[in-house]
Write a protein that holds these residues in place. Sequence first.
Motif, PDB file in Angstrom:
ATOM      1  N   ASN A  51       0.814  -1.222   0.000  1.00 43.40           N
ATOM      2  CA  ASN A  51       0.000   0.000   0.000  1.00 43.40           C
ATOM      3  C   ASN A  51       0.849   1.275   0.000  1.00 43.40           C
ATOM      4  OD1 ASN A  51      -2.531  -1.350   0.078  1.00 43.40           O
ATOM      5  ND2 ASN A  51      -2.169  -1.810   2.230  1.00 43.40           N
ATOM      6  N   ASP A  52       2.135   1.112  -0.235  1.00 43.99           N
ATOM      7  CA  ASP A  52       3.049   2.249  -0.226  1.00 43.99           C
ATOM      8  C   ASP A  52       2.950   3.015  -1.544  1.00 43.99           C
ATOM      9  OD1 ASP A  52       5.455   3.863  -0.411  1.00 43.99           O
ATOM     10  OD2 ASP A  52       6.266   2.654   1.227  1.00 43.99           O
ATOM     11  N   PRO A  53       2.883   4.332  -1.501  1.00 46.62           N
ATOM     12  CA  PRO A  53       2.826   5.110  -2.745  1.00 46.62           C
ATOM     13  C   PRO A  53       4.099   4.970  -3.591  1.00 46.62           C
ATOM     14  CG  PRO A  53       2.832   6.561  -0.813  1.00 46.62           C
ATOM     15  CD  PRO A  53       2.775   5.161  -0.316  1.00 46.62           C
ATOM     16  N   LYS A  54       5.174   4.480  -2.985  1.00 47.45           N
ATOM     17  CA  LYS A  54       6.434   4.310  -3.714  1.00 47.45           C
ATOM     18  C   LYS A  54       6.593   2.891  -4.262  1.00 47.45           C
ATOM     19  CE  LYS A  54       8.701   7.839  -0.978  1.00 47.45           C
ATOM     20  NZ  LYS A  54       9.729   8.149  -0.012  1.00 47.45           N
ATOM     21  N   LEU A  55       5.517   2.138  -4.321  1.00 48.54           N
ATOM     22  CA  LEU A  55       5.547   0.747  -4.778  1.00 48.54           C
ATOM     23  C   LEU A  55       6.159   0.626  -6.173  1.00 48.54           C
ATOM     24  CD1 LEU A  55       4.674  -2.262  -4.505  1.00 48.54           C
ATOM     25  CD2 LEU A  55       2.560  -1.585  -5.617  1.00 48.54           C
ATOM     26  N   VAL A  56       5.740   1.476  -7.099  1.00 52.02           N
ATOM     27  CA  VAL A  56       6.223   1.399  -8.474  1.00 52.02           C
ATOM     28  C   VAL A  56       7.732   1.663  -8.525  1.00 52.02           C
ATOM     29  CG1 VAL A  56       6.060   2.452 -10.765  1.00 52.02           C
ATOM     30  CG2 VAL A  56       3.985   1.973  -9.466  1.00 52.02           C
ATOM     31  N   THR A  57       8.187   2.636  -7.780  1.00 50.53           N
ATOM     32  CA  THR A  57       9.612   2.939  -7.719  1.00 50.53           C
ATOM     33  C   THR A  57      10.377   1.753  -7.142  1.00 50.53           C
ATOM     34  OG1 THR A  57       9.111   5.268  -7.409  1.00 50.53           O
ATOM     35  CG2 THR A  57      11.322   4.557  -6.791  1.00 50.53           C
TER      36      THR A  57
END
Length: 166
Positions: A51-57
Motif C-alpha cells: 500500500n506504499d505510494p512508492k511501490l512502483v519505484t
Amino acid sequence: MGNVNLNVFFQEKRQLLSHFASQFTSDYDEKEDLIQETYLRALKSIHDFINDPKLVTWLYVIMKNVYINQYRKEKRKNVIYDYFLHADSSAYISTNLSENKMINEDIQKAIDSLSTENAEIFRLHLDGYKYHEIAELLQVPEGTIKSRIHMTRKALQQKLKMYDHA
C-alpha cells in the motif's frame, strides 16, 4: 496485507513491469526473465510495500538491480580466461568448442578444489559483488576478503598455468 490476492496484484503490474524491462532489453525472453525475477524478489518484502505510494519505484529498483547483477555476472563470465591468466584472450580462446569446453571444465575443477569458504568468496566476486558487499554479506573484514580473493586468484593461476600463453 489483508485481502490482497498476489496473483491479481502482479497481473495488474505486469504491463508496467514489461515497460520497465523494455528499458533494459529488447529480447522477449530476457524481458520475461527480468519480470519473473522481479516478482520473486518483490515477494520477499511485498507486505511492506503493498500500500506504499512508492511501490512502483520499489519494483523498478528491484528490476534494475536484477538487470545489473545479471549484466555483471555475464561480463565476468565473458572475461574469465583473462581474469585468471592475465593474458590476451584472443591468443588462446579457440573457436573449437570442444577445446573451450575442456578449458571450462578445468577452470571449474580448479575452483571446486578450493576450500568451501574461499570458493564461496571467489564465486561471489566472479558474480560481480564488490569487496565491501562480500565482506558485509559474510560478516568478514573487507581486508580479509581482498587477501583471500588475491590468494585464490594466484592459486587458480598456478593450477591453470598450462593455459597461460603470455
